[in-house]
Design an enzyme around this catalytic site. Structure first.
Site, PDB file in Angstrom:
ATOM      1  CD  GLU A 213      -2.761  -1.311   0.096  1.00  0.00           C
ATOM      2  OE1 GLU A 213      -2.968  -0.292  -0.600  1.00  0.00           O
ATOM      3  OE2 GLU A 213      -3.267  -2.413  -0.180  1.00  0.00           O
ATOM      4  CB  CYS A 247      -1.044   7.159   1.505  1.00  0.00           C
ATOM      5  SG  CYS A 247      -2.529   6.279   2.037  1.00  0.00           S
TER       6      CYS A 247
END
Length: 473
Positions: A213, A247
């Site tokens: 991720e 993110c």
């Protein structure tokens, strides 16, 4: 305390001894995981604020405490459904003869989790929802940038879990490298793309399956039909949450050229309304450390030196230069070019470049497609055909329409990247499947199928008839 290798051996032995893992045991682990966070919310919030220099308690409660318990509750409510075997079809005429096929979801074993610093509680507990629902055990490496939060985990975990169920480890890059090199049954890494490449290399020697991720430059495309006031308010909220250290934060905006001034004004108004002051504002988070603060400062200087216009949203005219709080207000950057660092690297802070486009939406799409595939993409507009074109002509990990970031909060949607923004996904049923082995099971009927199909030598007409049926389109 047991070493990494000793803990892995302990967990794997316990896992194998306990197979199969009953649903009741999985739910019990999930409940204990939720209790570990909920019972100690104040401890975690205090540690988070210390690690960051300042972090809003209310934000931490929403993103790291509530954001940890919610996916665990979701898994508790649905794990029985996720774990049911799935019936699959069999080729004609085997089904008529009594053959059956199905898929069983088995836990993989011991899962390694390498957690980041930006949401150092949620990005541990969110994955654990799927890991425990699938029946696994877990070892977690916490970030060296948030050592106090990691220490709380290490202190509390033994009160809720045996070491052969869940264990936490801390340390710097060398500890992270040693952790990634362990022969886990699956490894999940959340963090920067550059580090992700090293993690993949480290796992390769053991053929450990890896979910990455990562991040990247998640764009906001503003269509000509967008409500500018609404769009800018939502982008400002998403960009300033956690001071942009997300993110999935909107990394840059692509706006119609004739709407740029309205977009800048809308962002300024929205940021001012939410944060009329910044330095002493309890709702606004600091940049996590001096290195990241300096990185962001250097990138702003690089943009200015290359011709960008930088507007600092500082409604109270505060003196940030003499402050030592690592508080950075929103910086809106226009007249940006591709040679500027802020258009080459993931920003991960409260800096928002704005690119202009002329003509139709294809010009904006071309901006996106000239870069690596992002973790998230955001489209604002009410034009259904335009929205469809953006969805069809861009590739990203996920999309939120008429807002930013929100798709990550939907537990029934997979969360993951594509290409440089990641591989694999988790959350909800997709997390359960990521941390499970889908085992194919086929049950042959009593009849001699091999003879019927002509598979027993000597070969003859029966086999060729079978082949002819296989080849018929």
């Amino acid at each position: 305390m047991p070493t990494l290798h000793e803990t892995l051996a302990l967990q794997r032995a316990a896992f194998m001894a306990d197979l199969p893992v009953p649903i009741a045991i999985r739910k019990d682990r999930l409940r204990r995981a939720a209790a570990m966070i909920a019972d100690n919310a104040d401890r975690f919030c205090a540690a988070l604020s210390e690690d960051f220099g300042h972090r809003s308690r209310e934000q931490s409660m929403a993103t790291d405490i509530g954001g940890s318990v919610a996916p665990i509750k979701h898994a508790i409510a649905r794990v029985e459904k996720w774990a049911r075997p799935e019936s699959r079809g069999v080729q004609f005429p085997l089904g008529l003869l009594g053959a059956r096929a199905w898929v069983e979801y088995q836990p993989k074993g011991v899962i390694g989790v390498i957690a980041p610093w930006n949401f150092p509680v949620q990005l541990v507990m969110g994955p654990l929802a799927g890991i425990f629902a699938a029946g696994n055990r877990a070892m977690v490496k916490t970030s060296e940038f948030t050592p106090l939060t990691g220490a709380v985990f290490e202190e509390l975990c033994p009160s809720y879990f045996a070491a052969d169920e869940l264990a936490f480890f801390s340390g710097g890059p060398d500890a992270g490298k040693a952790f990634a090199e362990l022969p886990f049954d699956h490894l999940l890494f959340t963090g920067a793309t550059g580090i992700g490449r090293h993690i993949l290399h480290a796992a390769a020697d053991n053929l450990t399956p890896v979910t990455l991720e990562l991040g990247g430059k998640s764009p906001v495309i503003v269509g000509r039909s967008a409500d500018i006031r609404q769009a800018t308010e939502r982008v400002a909220l998403g960009k300033m949450l956690n001071a942009g250290q997300i993110c999935l934060a909107p990394d840059y905006m692509i706006v119609p050229a004739d709407k740029q001034d309205a977009v800048v004004a809308g962002l300024t108004d929205a940021a001012t309304a939410m944060y009329p002051t910044v330095l002493a504002n309890p709702d606004y988070t600091s940049i996590v450390n001096d290195r990241h603060f300096q990185r962001l400062t250097d990138w702003l200087e690089d943009a200015r030196a290359k011709g960008a216009t930088v507007q600092t949203v500082n409604p109270a005219n505060e003196d940030f230069a003499s402050a030592n709080a690592r508080k950075m207000p929103l910086h809106i950057v226009t007249d940006v070019t591709d040679d500027m660092t802020i258009m080459q690297e993931e920003i991960f802070g409260p800096i928002l470049p704005i690119r202009r486009y002329d003509g139709d939406i294809d010009a904006a799409i071309a901006h996106v497609n000239a870069r690596d595939r992002p973790l998230g993409l955001y489209y604002f507009g009410s034009d259904g055909a335009e929205r469809r074109r953006v969805l069809d002509r861009t590739i990203s990990g996920g999309v939120t329409v008429n807002d930013v970031v929100f798709h990550v909060s939907m537990e029934e949607l997979p969360f993951g990247g594509v290409g440089p923004s990641g591989m694999g996904s988790y959350h909800g049923p997709d997390g359960f499947k990521t941390f499970s082995h889908a085992k194919a099971v086929y049950s042959q009927p009593r009849i001699d199928v091999a003879k019927l199909a002509g598979l027993k030598p000597p070969y003859g007409k029966a086999l060729m008839a079978t082949v002819k049926r296989q080849m018929k389109v």
